[in-house]
Scaffold this motif. Structure first.
Motif, PDB file in Angstrom:
ATOM      1  N   ARG A 137      -9.956   3.566  -2.056  1.00 33.14           N
ATOM      2  CA  ARG A 137      -9.327   3.385  -3.364  1.00 33.14           C
ATOM      3  C   ARG A 137      -9.284   1.915  -3.765  1.00 33.14           C
ATOM      4  O   ARG A 137      -9.121   1.051  -2.918  1.00 33.14           O
ATOM      5  CB  ARG A 137      -7.900   3.949  -3.346  1.00 33.14           C
ATOM      6  CG  ARG A 137      -7.868   5.465  -3.492  1.00 33.14           C
ATOM      7  CD  ARG A 137      -6.559   6.055  -3.049  1.00 33.14           C
ATOM      8  NE  ARG A 137      -6.499   6.120  -1.585  1.00 33.14           N
ATOM      9  CZ  ARG A 137      -5.503   6.654  -0.909  1.00 33.14           C
ATOM     10  NH1 ARG A 137      -4.462   7.150  -1.535  1.00 33.14           N
ATOM     11  NH2 ARG A 137      -5.518   6.676   0.417  1.00 33.14           N
ATOM     12  N   ILE A 146      -7.207  -0.977  -5.652  1.00 32.56           N
ATOM     13  CA  ILE A 146      -5.848  -1.310  -6.094  1.00 32.56           C
ATOM     14  C   ILE A 146      -5.941  -1.909  -7.497  1.00 32.56           C
ATOM     15  O   ILE A 146      -6.560  -2.959  -7.692  1.00 32.56           O
ATOM     16  CB  ILE A 146      -5.182  -2.317  -5.129  1.00 32.56           C
ATOM     17  CG1 ILE A 146      -5.052  -1.706  -3.720  1.00 32.56           C
ATOM     18  CG2 ILE A 146      -3.817  -2.744  -5.660  1.00 32.56           C
ATOM     19  CD1 ILE A 146      -4.540  -2.688  -2.669  1.00 32.56           C
ATOM     20  N   GLY A 148      -8.589  -4.450  -2.811  1.00 33.85           N
ATOM     21  CA  GLY A 148      -7.708  -5.224  -3.690  1.00 33.85           C
ATOM     22  C   GLY A 148      -8.448  -6.430  -4.247  1.00 33.85           C
ATOM     23  O   GLY A 148      -9.680  -6.478  -4.263  1.00 33.85           O
ATOM     24  N   LEU A 193      -3.870   3.070  -8.521  1.00 34.62           N
ATOM     25  CA  LEU A 193      -5.030   3.189  -7.625  1.00 34.62           C
ATOM     26  C   LEU A 193      -6.148   3.938  -8.327  1.00 34.62           C
ATOM     27  O   LEU A 193      -5.898   4.851  -9.116  1.00 34.62           O
ATOM     28  CB  LEU A 193      -4.635   3.957  -6.353  1.00 34.62           C
ATOM     29  CG  LEU A 193      -3.585   3.293  -5.455  1.00 34.62           C
ATOM     30  CD1 LEU A 193      -3.014   4.304  -4.474  1.00 34.62           C
ATOM     31  CD2 LEU A 193      -4.191   2.110  -4.703  1.00 34.62           C
ATOM     32  N   VAL A 239       0.812  -1.222   0.000  1.00 30.74           N
ATOM     33  CA  VAL A 239       0.000   0.000   0.000  1.00 30.74           C
ATOM     34  C   VAL A 239       0.849   1.278   0.000  1.00 30.74           C
ATOM     35  O   VAL A 239       0.553   2.234  -0.718  1.00 30.74           O
ATOM     36  CB  VAL A 239      -0.970  -0.050   1.214  1.00 30.74           C
ATOM     37  CG1 VAL A 239      -1.444   1.318   1.617  1.00 30.74           C
ATOM     38  CG2 VAL A 239      -2.151  -0.952   0.891  1.00 30.74           C
ATOM     39  N   GLY A 276      -7.104   5.360   5.110  1.00 32.73           N
ATOM     40  CA  GLY A 276      -7.510   4.807   3.821  1.00 32.73           C
ATOM     41  C   GLY A 276      -8.052   3.392   3.882  1.00 32.73           C
ATOM     42  O   GLY A 276      -7.629   2.587   4.708  1.00 32.73           O
ATOM     43  N   VAL A 318      -7.202  -3.193   4.270  1.00 30.60           N
ATOM     44  CA  VAL A 318      -7.269  -3.747   2.918  1.00 30.60           C
ATOM     45  C   VAL A 318      -8.331  -4.838   2.905  1.00 30.60           C
ATOM     46  O   VAL A 318      -8.368  -5.694   3.792  1.00 30.60           O
ATOM     47  CB  VAL A 318      -5.914  -4.361   2.484  1.00 30.60           C
ATOM     48  CG1 VAL A 318      -6.011  -4.897   1.067  1.00 30.60           C
ATOM     49  CG2 VAL A 318      -4.802  -3.347   2.589  1.00 30.60           C
ATOM     50  N   PHE A 331      -8.411   0.275   1.241  1.00 26.30           N
ATOM     51  CA  PHE A 331      -7.913  -0.181  -0.055  1.00 26.30           C
ATOM     52  C   PHE A 331      -8.669  -1.438  -0.463  1.00 26.30           C
ATOM     53  O   PHE A 331      -8.761  -2.383   0.316  1.00 26.30           O
ATOM     54  CB  PHE A 331      -6.414  -0.457   0.019  1.00 26.30           C
ATOM     55  CG  PHE A 331      -5.601   0.782   0.257  1.00 26.30           C
ATOM     56  CD1 PHE A 331      -5.104   1.520  -0.802  1.00 26.30           C
ATOM     57  CD2 PHE A 331      -5.366   1.239   1.556  1.00 26.30           C
ATOM     58  CE1 PHE A 331      -4.374   2.679  -0.593  1.00 26.30           C
ATOM     59  CE2 PHE A 331      -4.637   2.399   1.780  1.00 26.30           C
ATOM     60  CZ  PHE A 331      -4.143   3.125   0.703  1.00 26.30           C
TER      61      PHE A 331
END
Ligand SMILES: [Zn+2]
Length: 322
Positions: A303, A305, A267, A117, A109, A263, A133, A265
């Motif tokens: 965001r 990935i 994925g 991203l 990250v 954040g 994540v 994330f």
């Protein structure tokens, strides 16, 4: 020289990396079908044969889709287990380490570039906050990134196997159907490739679905996503509507559990394939709709990935620091 690995239920990636500040540089990588090998050592031998790595691998880090206990991990649906000891026996490296696969991905990250991203919610990033994540692919993985002495430190979890919490009458009906089948409904029954098939079964009942009937074996989840993106099947559209909303909701749950003000994330293999659906609003609506925490959730940067090999990169980042 570093060797990084990402062992999943379907695919195993191995990569050689050169040490470099922050982000190690890739030299060679190969992908192998996990189930076609009798052990991880066999995959290492295949890699050795294919790549002819130079001697002098001084750190090996491998992410595994499953809990790592005492440097040993068993994979769901795979007959063999994997240990740091067998890796050391193969390469003689002074340091070989197994990580949970999401813990490995979390290590990437900090080094991902903006073009790797996609922003779903700009938010108000808190540079002193934690991150998380979440990754739906063959299974559902979740990891925390706790801020310790100014740096984000990955912490593994088996959060994908926590209970699914339905929010709507439709989700309650889905949960009932899955409980009748499986006895217990964890989030992974819904949020992964096989989970898409479960939702598909729920939305289609006994009705035939052309896109899935015509899909190659194993290609059904991708066929459902494609049918939803193109509108080829209305029930596949509903399948993805349910999936996207439940995914956003679970990402919000994880964001709250980790207080991820730095954040969230997203994925895993599914998100990059359904970006237009993630950007349409249902994902973020479900993410934020959690009063009394809705204001905190609206400030979290979210965001996707886009780097499909973030797990491998994260393992290399960890090795780079050993
Ligand atoms: Zn359909």
């Amino acid at each position: 020289m570093l060797l990084a690995g990402d062992v999943g239920g379907t695919k195993t990636l191995l990569g050689l990396f050169q040490r470099a500040p922050a982000r190690p540089a890739p030299i060679a990588r190969r992908a192998y079908p996990t189930t076609q090998f009798a052990s991880f050592t066999e995959i290492l031998h295949a890699f050795e044969h294919d790549v002819r790595p130079p001697s002098g691998i001084d750190a090996v880090v491998v992410g595994v889709a499953g809990p790592v206990v005492h440097q040993r991990a068993a994979l769901t649906n795979i007959a063999w287990d994997i240990s740091a000891t067998e890796i050391t026996a193969w390469c003689g490296a002074g340091r070989a380490l197994l990580l949970n696969d999401l813990e490995a991905m979390a290590n990437s990250v900090d080094v991902l570039t903006p073009d790797e991203l996609l922003v779903l919610q700009e938010g108000l990033p808190n540079p002193e906050g934690n991150a998380v994540v979440i990754a739906a692919g063959t299974g559902l993985g979740e990891a925390y990134l706790h801020r310790v002495n100014g740096r984000l430190r990955p912490v593994p979890s088996e959060g994908g196997h926590a209970d699914f919490a339905p929010r709507t009458d439709r989700e309650i009906s889905l949960m009932r159907m899955l409980r009748d089948t499986y006895g217990r409904v964890d989030v992974e029954r819904i949020l992964c490739g096989p989970g898409l098939l479960n939702i598909h079964r729920f939305t289609h009942r006994d009705e035939p679905c052309g896109p899935v009937l015509n899909a190659a074996p194993g290609g059904e989840p991708a066929a459902i996503s494609q049918a939803a993106l193109t509108g080829a099947c209305a029930r596949c559209v509903e399948t993805l509507d349910i999936f996207v909303s439940a995914y956003g909701s679970e990402a919000g749950n994880l964001g709250m559990r980790g207080v991820a003000t730095a954040g969230v994330f997203v994925g895993g293999g599914i998100a990059p394939k359904i970006l237009p659906l993630l950007q349409r609003g249902d994902f973020m609506d479900a993410f934020r709709s959690k009063p009394p925490m809705d204001e905190m959730l609206a400030r979290m940067p979210v965001r996707v990935i886009l780097n499909a090999e973030a797990g491998l990169l994260g393992a290399a980042v960890y090795a780079n620091e050993m």
